[in-house]
Structure formats: C-alpha cells, structure tokens
Design a protein around this motif. Structure first.
Motif, short mmCIF file in Angstrom:
data_model
loop_
_atom_site.label_atom_id
_atom_site.label_comp_id
_atom_site.label_asym_id
_atom_site.label_seq_id
_atom_site.Cartn_x
_atom_site.Cartn_y
_atom_site.Cartn_z
N THR A 83 -26.39 46.77 -24.56
CA THR A 83 -26.18 47.37 -23.25
C THR A 83 -27.40 47.13 -22.38
O THR A 83 -28.53 47.36 -22.81
N ALA A 92 -24.10 49.60 -15.55
CA ALA A 92 -24.46 49.25 -16.92
C ALA A 92 -23.63 48.03 -17.28
O ALA A 92 -22.50 47.90 -16.81
N THR A 137 -29.13 48.06 -18.58
CA THR A 137 -29.08 48.92 -17.40
C THR A 137 -30.16 48.44 -16.42
O THR A 137 -30.98 47.58 -16.75
N GLN A 138 -30.12 48.99 -15.22
CA GLN A 138 -31.01 48.62 -14.11
C GLN A 138 -30.58 47.28 -13.51
O GLN A 138 -30.63 46.24 -14.15
N ASN A 170 -25.81 54.68 -20.71
CA ASN A 170 -26.95 54.72 -19.78
C ASN A 170 -27.46 56.15 -19.70
O ASN A 170 -26.92 56.97 -18.96
N GLN A 223 -20.60 59.51 -14.14
CA GLN A 223 -21.84 58.87 -14.59
C GLN A 223 -22.69 59.78 -15.46
O GLN A 223 -23.59 59.31 -16.17
#
Length: 212
Positions: free
Chosen positions: A66, A59, A68-69, A52, A43
C-alpha cells in the motif's frame, strides 16, 4: 514496467487523488477506482485506516503493498511506468518540478484540506481563501522564472498535475485569479488536454449527478 493493476482509493473532488488520476491518465495506466466518501467520513473507518492510518485519500494498492501520500504515489508511477515521462532529464529542471509540487502539496493544499476546515468552522471560506491566495502569490513568482507552455518549460510534468487541482480549489474559495496571469495561462493550456479531462472530478464514478 509494473505488471500489477493498481487500485486507487479516491474521492472525486480530492485534489490529492486528482493529481494521481492525472498521472494515471497521462501514462495510460489501467487501474481500479474505489471511492472513499470524505463527507461521509469513510476515510476514518476502521477498514480504511488499516490501509492509510492517517485517514486520508489517496491510497494505492500495488500487489501486496500500500502506498499513501500523493506525491510519493506520483513518483512511484513515474518510475514504474516510464512511458510519457513527467520529469525532465536535466537535474535542475527535475528539482524545479519537485519544488513546485512541494509548494502546492506542502505549502498550500494542506492548509485548506477538509480536516483543517472542519476545525476552523464558520470562518473556513475566509481561511481557505487567505492561504490559497498567499500560496499562489509565491507560486506565481516561482513560475515566472521557469514556465514555458506549462509549469516548467514546454514539457508536461508532475508540477502540472499538482497545479490544476489547486486552481480548482482556488475557484471554490473565490480567489481572484486575475492576480495570477501565469498560473491562469498554464491552467488554460492544461485543461484542454485529454488526460486532464479524464481525471476531472466531473468524470469520476463517485461524482454526484448534479455536479457532472
């Protein structure tokens, strides 16, 4: 409905990735699974942090974008794939779902995240146990005012997608779940559903053979 097949970067035991997998399974969304091995520090590789920058999973790639979260990804999937909705129509109930998601996603899980535990060192089990227990004490009270069969009434919601992985973590950190009868009851009901079974760590392609 979105037409691009999403790509999910995931780790089998990541609770944040797990939440997203539940949504994908519940909505019957076809996607590509790309494993990121957290213990091998994939990662934080140069290649992955281009996707990310925070060096976390999940991701999700949608077209040339893209995301994320996990909570943001779940909200995107709810809007882009409206089948089998996971948010109630009534605004206050929708807010309650989001409240529970935030309690877990912001108030509990980050405190026992791998990157935090690695900094804690030898006391990581006691640390994780303390903060999950504290968070579940608050969550149990919140659920007492809104739970039905599931976390918010009798409809499956995003809150349930967050709850199940956190109970798994609670068991890993040896939290006494008998203190939390509402959480335990809801978890038992959810664990029997096919979409939740499909998203479980033991069924993921990167799950080690000894944990399947």
């Amino acid at each position: 409905m979105a037409t691009t097949k999403p790509i999910l970067y995931s780790y089998f035991r990541s609770s944040c990735s797990w939440r997203v997998r539940i949504v994908l399974a519940h909505k019957n969304i076809d996607y590509e699974y790309r494993p990121i091995h957290l213990l091998n520090k994939e990662q934080v590789s140069d290649e992955y942090t281009k996707l990310n920058p925070l060096g976390q999973v999940p991701a999700m790639i949608v077209g040339d974008k893209t995301l994320t979260q996990s909570i943001s990804i779940m909200e995107y999937l709810e809007e882009a794939y409206p089948q089998n909705p996971l948010l109630p129509k009534e605004p206050l109930l929708r807010a309650k779902v989001r409240e529970i998601c935030e309690v877990i996603g912001s108030g509990i899980q980050p405190l026992q995240n791998l990157s935090v535990l690695q900094k804690i060192g030898d006391g990581k089990m006691d640390w994780g146990h303390f903060y999950i227990n504290k968070g579940f004490t608050a969550l149990e009270q919140l659920l007492a005012g809104c739970a039905g069969k599931y976390s918010v009434g009798d409809q499956l919601t995003l809150a349930d997608c967050c709850l199940v992985p956190q109970v798994y973590n609670a068991n890993r950190f040896k939290v006494d779940m008998s203190q939390f009868p509402t959480i335990s009851r809801i978890h038992e009901a959810l664990a029997s559903l096919e979409s939740f079974k499909a998203a479980h760590p033991s069924t993921q392609p990167d799950c080690p053979e000894d944990l399947k």
